[in-house]
Design a protein around this motif. Structure first.
Motif, PDB file in Angstrom:
ATOM      1  N   TYR A 215      16.715  14.023  10.206  1.00  0.00           N
ATOM      2  CA  TYR A 215      16.612  13.026  11.265  1.00  0.00           C
ATOM      3  C   TYR A 215      16.960  11.628  10.755  1.00  0.00           C
ATOM      4  CZ  TYR A 215      14.175  16.423  14.294  1.00  0.00           C
ATOM      5  OH  TYR A 215      13.843  17.500  15.077  1.00  0.00           O
ATOM      6  N   LEU A 216      16.436  11.284   9.583  1.00  0.00           N
ATOM      7  CA  LEU A 216      16.701   9.964   9.021  1.00  0.00           C
ATOM      8  C   LEU A 216      18.179   9.780   8.686  1.00  0.00           C
ATOM      9  CD1 LEU A 216      13.593   9.636   6.681  1.00  0.00           C
ATOM     10  CD2 LEU A 216      14.093   8.165   8.645  1.00  0.00           C
ATOM     11  N   ASP A 217      18.824  10.868   8.239  1.00  0.00           N
ATOM     12  CA  ASP A 217      20.239  10.800   7.858  1.00  0.00           C
ATOM     13  C   ASP A 217      21.179  10.951   9.046  1.00  0.00           C
ATOM     14  OD1 ASP A 217      19.386  10.536   5.266  1.00  0.00           O
ATOM     15  OD2 ASP A 217      19.881  12.585   4.651  1.00  0.00           O
ATOM     16  N   GLY A 218      20.630  11.274  10.218  1.00  0.00           N
ATOM     17  CA  GLY A 218      21.477  11.497  11.383  1.00  0.00           C
ATOM     18  C   GLY A 218      22.212  12.817  11.349  1.00  0.00           C
ATOM     19  N   ALA A 219      21.724  13.770  10.553  1.00  0.00           N
ATOM     20  CA  ALA A 219      22.357  15.085  10.462  1.00  0.00           C
ATOM     21  C   ALA A 219      21.916  15.973  11.619  1.00  0.00           C
ATOM     22  CB  ALA A 219      22.006  15.743   9.128  1.00  0.00           C
ATOM     23  N   GLU A 220      22.735  16.963  11.926  1.00  0.00           N
ATOM     24  CA  GLU A 220      22.432  17.891  13.014  1.00  0.00           C
ATOM     25  C   GLU A 220      21.739  19.130  12.428  1.00  0.00           C
ATOM     26  OE1 GLU A 220      22.173  19.170  16.884  1.00  0.00           O
ATOM     27  OE2 GLU A 220      23.010  17.258  16.182  1.00  0.00           O
TER      28      GLU A 220
ATOM     29  N   ASP B  93      10.535   6.890  12.589  1.00  0.00           N
ATOM     30  CA  ASP B  93      11.089   6.767  11.241  1.00  0.00           C
ATOM     31  C   ASP B  93       9.982   6.580  10.212  1.00  0.00           C
ATOM     32  OD1 ASP B  93      13.668   7.100  12.100  1.00  0.00           O
ATOM     33  OD2 ASP B  93      14.258   5.004  11.879  1.00  0.00           O
ATOM     34  N   ARG B  94       8.942   5.860  10.583  1.00  0.00           N
ATOM     35  CA  ARG B  94       7.832   5.668   9.650  1.00  0.00           C
ATOM     36  C   ARG B  94       7.191   7.016   9.314  1.00  0.00           C
ATOM     37  NH1 ARG B  94       2.354   1.887  10.198  1.00  0.00           N
ATOM     38  NH2 ARG B  94       1.946   1.883   7.941  1.00  0.00           N
ATOM     39  N   GLY B  95       6.930   7.809  10.331  1.00  0.00           N
ATOM     40  CA  GLY B  95       6.351   9.122  10.101  1.00  0.00           C
ATOM     41  C   GLY B  95       7.258  10.010   9.281  1.00  0.00           C
ATOM     42  N   ARG B  96       8.552   9.942   9.540  1.00  0.00           N
ATOM     43  CA  ARG B  96       9.506  10.763   8.790  1.00  0.00           C
ATOM     44  C   ARG B  96       9.507  10.379   7.317  1.00  0.00           C
ATOM     45  NH1 ARG B  96      13.997   9.599  13.479  1.00  0.00           N
ATOM     46  NH2 ARG B  96      13.055  10.952  15.051  1.00  0.00           N
ATOM     47  N   ARG B  97       9.423   9.100   7.031  1.00  0.00           N
ATOM     48  CA  ARG B  97       9.354   8.675   5.631  1.00  0.00           C
ATOM     49  C   ARG B  97       8.073   9.201   4.978  1.00  0.00           C
ATOM     50  NH1 ARG B  97      10.886   3.497   8.048  1.00  0.00           N
ATOM     51  NH2 ARG B  97      13.154   3.261   7.882  1.00  0.00           N
ATOM     52  N   CYS B  98       6.975   9.127   5.717  1.00  0.00           N
ATOM     53  CA  CYS B  98       5.703   9.588   5.151  1.00  0.00           C
ATOM     54  C   CYS B  98       5.712  11.095   4.914  1.00  0.00           C
ATOM     55  CB  CYS B  98       4.548   9.184   6.057  1.00  0.00           C
ATOM     56  SG  CYS B  98       4.152   7.412   5.941  1.00  0.00           S
ATOM     57  N   LEU B  99       6.405  11.850   5.752  1.00  0.00           N
ATOM     58  CA  LEU B  99       6.539  13.287   5.498  1.00  0.00           C
ATOM     59  C   LEU B  99       7.304  13.532   4.205  1.00  0.00           C
ATOM     60  CD1 LEU B  99       7.316  14.642   9.075  1.00  0.00           C
ATOM     61  CD2 LEU B  99       5.260  15.108   7.722  1.00  0.00           C
ATOM     62  N   ARG B 100       8.301  12.724   3.938  1.00  0.00           N
ATOM     63  CA  ARG B 100       9.067  12.878   2.700  1.00  0.00           C
ATOM     64  C   ARG B 100       8.229  12.512   1.483  1.00  0.00           C
ATOM     65  NH1 ARG B 100      15.057  10.967   2.401  1.00  0.00           N
ATOM     66  NH2 ARG B 100      14.884  12.538   0.762  1.00  0.00           N
TER      67      ARG B 100
ATOM     68  N   ILE C 131      10.515   2.690   0.078  1.00  0.00           N
ATOM     69  CA  ILE C 131      10.956   2.877  -1.310  1.00  0.00           C
ATOM     70  C   ILE C 131      10.600   4.266  -1.810  1.00  0.00           C
ATOM     71  CG2 ILE C 131      10.664   2.110  -3.692  1.00  0.00           C
ATOM     72  CD1 ILE C 131      12.327   0.182  -1.968  1.00  0.00           C
ATOM     73  N   PHE C 132       9.371   4.720  -1.576  1.00  0.00           N
ATOM     74  CA  PHE C 132       8.933   6.024  -2.088  1.00  0.00           C
ATOM     75  C   PHE C 132       9.636   7.173  -1.366  1.00  0.00           C
ATOM     76  CE2 PHE C 132       4.560   4.129  -3.391  1.00  0.00           C
ATOM     77  CZ  PHE C 132       5.146   3.545  -4.504  1.00  0.00           C
ATOM     78  N   ALA C 133       9.953   6.997  -0.096  1.00  0.00           N
ATOM     79  CA  ALA C 133      10.681   8.045   0.622  1.00  0.00           C
ATOM     80  C   ALA C 133      12.096   8.187   0.088  1.00  0.00           C
ATOM     81  CB  ALA C 133      10.709   7.736   2.120  1.00  0.00           C
ATOM     82  N   ALA C 134      12.716   7.062  -0.263  1.00  0.00           N
ATOM     83  CA  ALA C 134      14.101   7.076  -0.718  1.00  0.00           C
ATOM     84  C   ALA C 134      14.227   7.408  -2.202  1.00  0.00           C
ATOM     85  CB  ALA C 134      14.757   5.726  -0.437  1.00  0.00           C
ATOM     86  N   GLN C 135      13.299   6.900  -3.012  1.00  0.00           N
ATOM     87  CA  GLN C 135      13.436   6.996  -4.470  1.00  0.00           C
ATOM     88  C   GLN C 135      12.407   7.916  -5.127  1.00  0.00           C
ATOM     89  OE1 GLN C 135      13.477   3.032  -6.143  1.00  0.00           O
ATOM     90  NE2 GLN C 135      14.824   2.248  -4.543  1.00  0.00           N
TER      91      GLN C 135
ATOM     92  N   ALA D  41       7.223  20.973   2.822  1.00  0.00           N
ATOM     93  CA  ALA D  41       8.641  20.918   2.439  1.00  0.00           C
ATOM     94  C   ALA D  41       9.544  21.070   3.652  1.00  0.00           C
ATOM     95  CB  ALA D  41       8.941  22.002   1.412  1.00  0.00           C
ATOM     96  N   ALA D  42       9.173  21.960   4.567  1.00  0.00           N
ATOM     97  CA  ALA D  42       9.986  22.157   5.769  1.00  0.00           C
ATOM     98  C   ALA D  42      10.000  20.896   6.622  1.00  0.00           C
ATOM     99  CB  ALA D  42       9.447  23.336   6.572  1.00  0.00           C
ATOM    100  N   MET D  43       8.834  20.268   6.781  1.00  0.00           N
ATOM    101  CA  MET D  43       8.756  19.038   7.563  1.00  0.00           C
ATOM    102  C   MET D  43       9.538  17.904   6.903  1.00  0.00           C
ATOM    103  SD  MET D  43       7.008  19.379  10.383  1.00  0.00           S
ATOM    104  CE  MET D  43       5.926  20.623  11.110  1.00  0.00           C
ATOM    105  N   ALA D  44       9.429  17.816   5.576  1.00  0.00           N
ATOM    106  CA  ALA D  44      10.144  16.764   4.862  1.00  0.00           C
ATOM    107  C   ALA D  44      11.653  16.933   4.995  1.00  0.00           C
ATOM    108  CB  ALA D  44       9.737  16.766   3.389  1.00  0.00           C
ATOM    109  N   ASP D  45      12.119  18.188   4.943  1.00  0.00           N
ATOM    110  CA  ASP D  45      13.552  18.426   5.086  1.00  0.00           C
ATOM    111  C   ASP D  45      14.027  18.080   6.493  1.00  0.00           C
ATOM    112  OD1 ASP D  45      16.101  19.556   4.001  1.00  0.00           O
ATOM    113  OD2 ASP D  45      15.801  20.977   5.644  1.00  0.00           O
TER     114      ASP D  45
END
Length: 213
Positions: A176-181, A101-108, A20-24, A167-171
Motif C-alpha cells: 500500500y505504501l509503495d502503491g503496488a497492486e 499511512d501511519r498505521g501501515r508504517r507501524c505494521l512494518r 524512519i523505523f518503517a523505512a530503515q 509479517a503478512a500485514m507488514a507486507d
C-alpha cells in the motif's frame, strides 16, 4: 522557530520515528535522522524524552496498541471461544492499521518485534500487559489446550502464528505504501490469513514423539 511543549515534542519524535523505523528498520534507523525529521535542534532529544532507543520504540508501539485495542476490545468481548473466531478478531484488529499511512508504517515496525511479545515465556511485554491483546492470546492458548496440544507446542505455535500474521500485514502495508497492486483484494487476503493461521495452529501434533506429553 516557535517553541513547542514537551508533549508536542514527544509526538513529533514519535511520528518521525514511525517513518524512519518503517523505512530503515528498528535497529538500522538512525536516531539523528529521527531528531532531524522531527525538527529538533537538540541531538539528545530522544534520550531526553524517552531515555533510549528502546523507550522510543515502546512509545511508538504503545500508540499503535492503543489504536488497535480500541478495535479489538469490543470484538473480543463478543467472540465465542472458537479458534477461527478468535483468529478473526486478531486479524480484524490488525487490519485496522492498514487504513492509514501511519498505521501501515507501524505494521512494518511491529513485525520486527513480534518475538518480543513475551508469549513463549507467558510474560507480556510492557506494552501488552493487561491489554485486550494479551487476553486474546490467553484465550487462543486456552482453546489449543482444550484441543489437547501440549504446552511447548502451544506456546511455539502461538508465537509463530503471531509472527505469520504480523509479517503478512507488514507486507500488505508495504504494498500500500509503495502503491503496488496486491495479488488479492483485501477481503480475500484477510479471509485467507484467518484460514491459514487457524490451519497452522490446528496442525496435527508430531507422531511418535516420546518427549511430548
Amino acid at each position: 522557530m516557535a517553541r513547542t511543549s514537551g508533549p508536542e515534542t514527544r509526538e513529533k519524535l514519535i511520528r518521525a520515528a514511525e517513518e524512519i523505523f518503517a523505512a530503515q528498520g528498528v535497529h538500522g534507523g538512525q536516531l539523528r535522522d529521527v531528531v532531524a525529521l522531527a525538527g529538533q535542534a537538540n541531538p539528545s532529544a530522544v534520550q531526553y524524552h524517552f531515555g533510549s532507543r528502546e523507550g522510543l520504540v515502546d512509545a511508538v508501539m504503545a500508540g499503535r496498541q492503543d489504536r488497535t485495542n480500541a478495535v479489538l476490545a469490543p470484538l473480543l468481548a463478543a467472540a465465542p471461544d472458537d479458534l477461527p473466531e478468535l483468529i478473526t478478531v486478531l486479524v480484524t484488529a490488525e487490519s485496522s492499521e492498514l487504513r492509514t499511512d501511519r498505521g501501515r508504517r507501524c505494521l512494518r515496525i511491529s513485525t520486527q518485534l513480534s518475538h518480543e511479545s513475551g508469549v513463549r515465556a507467558r510474560t507480556p511485554h510492557p506494552t501488552l500487559a493487561g491489554t485486550p491483546y494479551w487476553a486474546l492470546f490467553e484465550r487462543i492458548e486456552a482453546r489449543l489446550t482444550a484441543d489437547g496440544l501440549p504446552e511447548p507446542l502451544r506456546l511455539e505455535r502461538l508465537d509463530l502464528a503471531l509472527t505469520v500474521v504480523g509479517a503478512a500485514m507488514a507486507d500488505r502495508a508495504r504494498q500500500y505504501l509503495d502503491g503496488a497492486e496486491p495479488l488479492t483484494d483485501e477481503p480475500l487476503f484477510l479471509a485467507d490469513l484467518v484460514a491459514t493461521t487457524t490451519a497452522l495452529l490446528r496442525a496435527p501434533r508430531p507422531a511418535g514423539r516420546k518427549d511430548l506429553p
